[in-house]
Design a protein around this motif. Structure first.
Motif, PDB file in Angstrom:
ATOM      1  N   ARG A   6      88.847  44.918  21.010  1.00 35.51           N
ATOM      2  CA  ARG A   6      90.216  45.288  20.643  1.00 35.51           C
ATOM      3  C   ARG A   6      90.281  46.584  19.852  1.00 35.51           C
ATOM      4  O   ARG A   6      91.297  47.246  19.820  1.00 35.51           O
ATOM      5  CB  ARG A   6      90.881  44.166  19.839  1.00 35.51           C
ATOM      6  N   ASP A   7      89.173  46.945  19.202  1.00 36.12           N
ATOM      7  CA  ASP A   7      89.167  48.167  18.402  1.00 36.12           C
ATOM      8  C   ASP A   7      89.196  49.430  19.259  1.00 36.12           C
ATOM      9  O   ASP A   7      89.397  50.521  18.740  1.00 36.12           O
ATOM     10  CB  ASP A   7      87.951  48.198  17.475  1.00 36.12           C
ATOM     11  N   LYS A   8      88.993  49.311  20.560  1.00 37.74           N
ATOM     12  CA  LYS A   8      89.080  50.470  21.450  1.00 37.74           C
ATOM     13  C   LYS A   8      90.522  50.751  21.855  1.00 37.74           C
ATOM     14  O   LYS A   8      90.819  51.821  22.356  1.00 37.74           O
ATOM     15  CB  LYS A   8      88.237  50.243  22.717  1.00 37.74           C
ATOM     16  N   TRP A   9      91.421  49.791  21.675  1.00 36.91           N
ATOM     17  CA  TRP A   9      92.814  49.926  22.096  1.00 36.91           C
ATOM     18  C   TRP A   9      93.657  50.379  20.911  1.00 36.91           C
ATOM     19  O   TRP A   9      93.789  49.690  19.908  1.00 36.91           O
ATOM     20  CB  TRP A   9      93.349  48.612  22.628  1.00 36.91           C
ATOM     21  N   TYR A  10      94.229  51.563  21.038  1.00 32.09           N
ATOM     22  CA  TYR A  10      95.047  52.099  19.944  1.00 32.09           C
ATOM     23  C   TYR A  10      96.205  51.170  19.609  1.00 32.09           C
ATOM     24  O   TYR A  10      96.510  50.937  18.442  1.00 32.09           O
ATOM     25  CB  TYR A  10      95.578  53.494  20.304  1.00 32.09           C
ATOM     26  N   GLY A  11      96.855  50.662  20.634  1.00 35.89           N
ATOM     27  CA  GLY A  11      97.985  49.764  20.412  1.00 35.89           C
ATOM     28  C   GLY A  11      97.587  48.528  19.623  1.00 35.89           C
ATOM     29  O   GLY A  11      98.322  48.062  18.754  1.00 35.89           O
ATOM     30  N   SER A  12      96.408  47.993  19.909  1.00 35.92           N
ATOM     31  CA  SER A  12      95.918  46.818  19.192  1.00 35.92           C
ATOM     32  C   SER A  12      95.672  47.140  17.724  1.00 35.92           C
ATOM     33  O   SER A  12      96.036  46.365  16.835  1.00 35.92           O
ATOM     34  CB  SER A  12      94.624  46.313  19.849  1.00 35.92           C
ATOM     35  N   LEU A  13      95.036  48.283  17.465  1.00 32.76           N
ATOM     36  CA  LEU A  13      94.791  48.685  16.076  1.00 32.76           C
ATOM     37  C   LEU A  13      96.099  48.893  15.318  1.00 32.76           C
ATOM     38  O   LEU A  13      96.249  48.430  14.175  1.00 32.76           O
ATOM     39  CB  LEU A  13      93.956  49.971  16.040  1.00 32.76           C
ATOM     40  N   ILE A  14      97.035  49.588  15.955  1.00 31.45           N
ATOM     41  CA  ILE A  14      98.319  49.852  15.305  1.00 31.45           C
ATOM     42  C   ILE A  14      99.059  48.541  15.047  1.00 31.45           C
ATOM     43  O   ILE A  14      99.640  48.347  13.975  1.00 31.45           O
ATOM     44  CB  ILE A  14      99.154  50.834  16.146  1.00 31.45           C
ATOM     45  N   LYS A  15      99.015  47.627  16.003  1.00 34.03           N
ATOM     46  CA  LYS A  15      99.682  46.335  15.833  1.00 34.03           C
ATOM     47  C   LYS A  15      99.065  45.553  14.679  1.00 34.03           C
ATOM     48  O   LYS A  15      99.779  44.950  13.880  1.00 34.03           O
ATOM     49  CB  LYS A  15      99.600  45.525  17.127  1.00 34.03           C
ATOM     50  N   ARG A  16      97.744  45.574  14.566  1.00 34.12           N
ATOM     51  CA  ARG A  16      97.073  44.858  13.480  1.00 34.12           C
ATOM     52  C   ARG A  16      97.415  45.475  12.128  1.00 34.12           C
ATOM     53  O   ARG A  16      97.618  44.768  11.135  1.00 34.12           O
ATOM     54  CB  ARG A  16      95.576  44.816  13.737  1.00 34.12           C
ATOM     55  N   ILE A 134     100.000  63.961  12.345  1.00 36.99           N
ATOM     56  CA  ILE A 134     100.363  64.691  13.573  1.00 36.99           C
ATOM     57  C   ILE A 134     100.094  63.821  14.797  1.00 36.99           C
ATOM     58  O   ILE A 134     100.934  63.717  15.699  1.00 36.99           O
ATOM     59  CB  ILE A 134      99.586  66.029  13.653  1.00 36.99           C
ATOM     60  N   GLN A 135      98.942  63.166  14.829  1.00 37.27           N
ATOM     61  CA  GLN A 135      98.582  62.343  15.981  1.00 37.27           C
ATOM     62  C   GLN A 135      99.489  61.118  16.118  1.00 37.27           C
ATOM     63  O   GLN A 135      99.892  60.762  17.223  1.00 37.27           O
ATOM     64  CB  GLN A 135      97.110  61.931  15.892  1.00 37.27           C
ATOM     65  N   LEU A 136      99.796  60.486  15.008  1.00 37.54           N
ATOM     66  CA  LEU A 136     100.691  59.327  15.062  1.00 37.54           C
ATOM     67  C   LEU A 136     102.091  59.726  15.539  1.00 37.54           C
ATOM     68  O   LEU A 136     102.722  59.002  16.318  1.00 37.54           O
ATOM     69  CB  LEU A 136     100.758  58.637  13.697  1.00 37.54           C
ATOM     70  N   LYS A 137     102.564  60.880  15.075  1.00 33.70           N
ATOM     71  CA  LYS A 137     103.873  61.364  15.532  1.00 33.70           C
ATOM     72  C   LYS A 137     103.847  61.668  17.025  1.00 33.70           C
ATOM     73  O   LYS A 137     104.826  61.397  17.738  1.00 33.70           O
ATOM     74  CB  LYS A 137     104.300  62.608  14.738  1.00 33.70           C
ATOM     75  N   LYS A 138     102.740  62.200  17.519  1.00 35.35           N
ATOM     76  CA  LYS A 138     102.605  62.447  18.957  1.00 35.35           C
ATOM     77  C   LYS A 138     102.648  61.128  19.737  1.00 35.35           C
ATOM     78  O   LYS A 138     103.297  61.022  20.770  1.00 35.35           O
ATOM     79  CB  LYS A 138     101.299  63.186  19.270  1.00 35.35           C
ATOM     80  N   MET A 139     101.914  60.126  19.237  1.00 36.39           N
ATOM     81  CA  MET A 139     101.922  58.814  19.891  1.00 36.39           C
ATOM     82  C   MET A 139     103.330  58.237  19.932  1.00 36.39           C
ATOM     83  O   MET A 139     103.774  57.723  20.959  1.00 36.39           O
ATOM     84  CB  MET A 139     100.993  57.831  19.169  1.00 36.39           C
ATOM     85  N   LEU A 140     104.025  58.324  18.805  1.00 36.61           N
ATOM     86  CA  LEU A 140     105.388  57.817  18.733  1.00 36.61           C
ATOM     87  C   LEU A 140     106.285  58.546  19.717  1.00 36.61           C
ATOM     88  O   LEU A 140     107.059  57.928  20.461  1.00 36.61           O
ATOM     89  CB  LEU A 140     105.930  57.942  17.309  1.00 36.61           C
ATOM     90  N   ASN A 141     106.168  59.864  19.762  1.00 37.45           N
ATOM     91  CA  ASN A 141     106.965  60.656  20.690  1.00 37.45           C
ATOM     92  C   ASN A 141     106.639  60.280  22.143  1.00 37.45           C
ATOM     93  O   ASN A 141     107.542  60.167  22.981  1.00 37.45           O
ATOM     94  CB  ASN A 141     106.726  62.149  20.455  1.00 37.45           C
ATOM     95  N   ASN A 142     105.354  60.098  22.444  1.00 36.35           N
ATOM     96  CA  ASN A 142     104.952  59.687  23.794  1.00 36.35           C
ATOM     97  C   ASN A 142     105.623  58.371  24.182  1.00 36.35           C
ATOM     98  O   ASN A 142     106.141  58.229  25.295  1.00 36.35           O
ATOM     99  CB  ASN A 142     103.437  59.522  23.891  1.00 36.35           C
ATOM    100  N   LEU A 143     105.598  57.413  23.275  1.00 43.16           N
ATOM    101  CA  LEU A 143     106.196  56.111  23.570  1.00 43.16           C
ATOM    102  C   LEU A 143     107.707  56.199  23.708  1.00 43.16           C
ATOM    103  O   LEU A 143     108.293  55.593  24.613  1.00 43.16           O
ATOM    104  CB  LEU A 143     105.833  55.096  22.473  1.00 43.16           C
ATOM    105  N   GLU A 144     108.349  56.931  22.805  1.00 39.56           N
ATOM    106  CA  GLU A 144     109.807  57.056  22.876  1.00 39.56           C
ATOM    107  C   GLU A 144     110.228  57.761  24.155  1.00 39.56           C
ATOM    108  O   GLU A 144     111.204  57.372  24.793  1.00 39.56           O
ATOM    109  CB  GLU A 144     110.342  57.777  21.635  1.00 39.56           C
ATOM    110  N   THR A 145     109.475  58.775  24.563  1.00 36.55           N
ATOM    111  CA  THR A 145     109.767  59.468  25.820  1.00 36.55           C
ATOM    112  C   THR A 145     109.565  58.534  27.008  1.00 36.55           C
ATOM    113  O   THR A 145     110.389  58.493  27.927  1.00 36.55           O
ATOM    114  CB  THR A 145     108.868  60.723  25.967  1.00 36.55           C
TER     115      THR A 145
END
Length: 154
Positions: A6-16, A134-145
């Motif tokens: 699960r540590d390889k999945w960004y979404g899993s880490l963020i959710k935890r 910066i990276q977290l904001k990019k991830m958020l923007n990717n998801l919102e888009t």
């Protein structure tokens, strides 16, 4: 049976991370008889320019259904944290404002947020924190888009 890391999945880490932060805020809010949704309403009002928001604005900020926001407002009004006042520009609209009790909670709440932020960012350099933000904001923007594209194409 295969092993999934699960540590390889960004979404899993963020959710935890989110679950742990949410648990801390739940425990903090419980001391005041508040749930995390009610704390989110307070934060929204603390950070609004004039400290007053319409119910529609709260729905947009929180991403909750209008009926859920109505229930939150009613509950928080009965606890003496907020009050409604007619909008002087539009008598059809109520604006939600903090009472003195709601305002007084801000300083303590911000101290709690600061403790959590320090816990989250412990052992990070300033440069690492800047890059991570910066990276977290990019991830958020990717998801919102992506979400906007899904809505358009469905």
């Amino acid at each position: 049976m295969s092993f999934i890391d699960r540590d390889k999945w960004y979404g899993s880490l963020i959710k935890r991370i989110y679950r742990n932060v949410d648990l801390i805020f739940s425990q903090y809010g419980a001391k005041f008889g508040l749930n995390t949704s009610q704390l989110q309403v307070l934060v929204s009002l603390w950070t609004s320019e004039n400290r007053g928001l319409t119910q529609k604005e709260l729905v947009e900020i929180l991403g909750f259904k209008p009926a859920s926001v109505t229930a939150l407002i009613n509950s928080m009004e009965s606890k003496g944290l907020i009050y409604r006042k007619l909008d002087p520009q539009d008598a059809r609209v109520n604006r939600i404002f903090l009472t003195m009790k709601g305002i007084e909670m801000e300083e303590f709440h911000l101290k709690q947020v600061d403790v959590i932020e320090k816990c989250l960012t412990y052992n990070f350099t300033d440069d690492e924190l800047k890059v991570m933000q910066i990276q977290l904001k990019k991830m958020l923007n990717n998801l919102e888009t992506s979400l906007e594209n899904v809505k358009i194409h469905s």
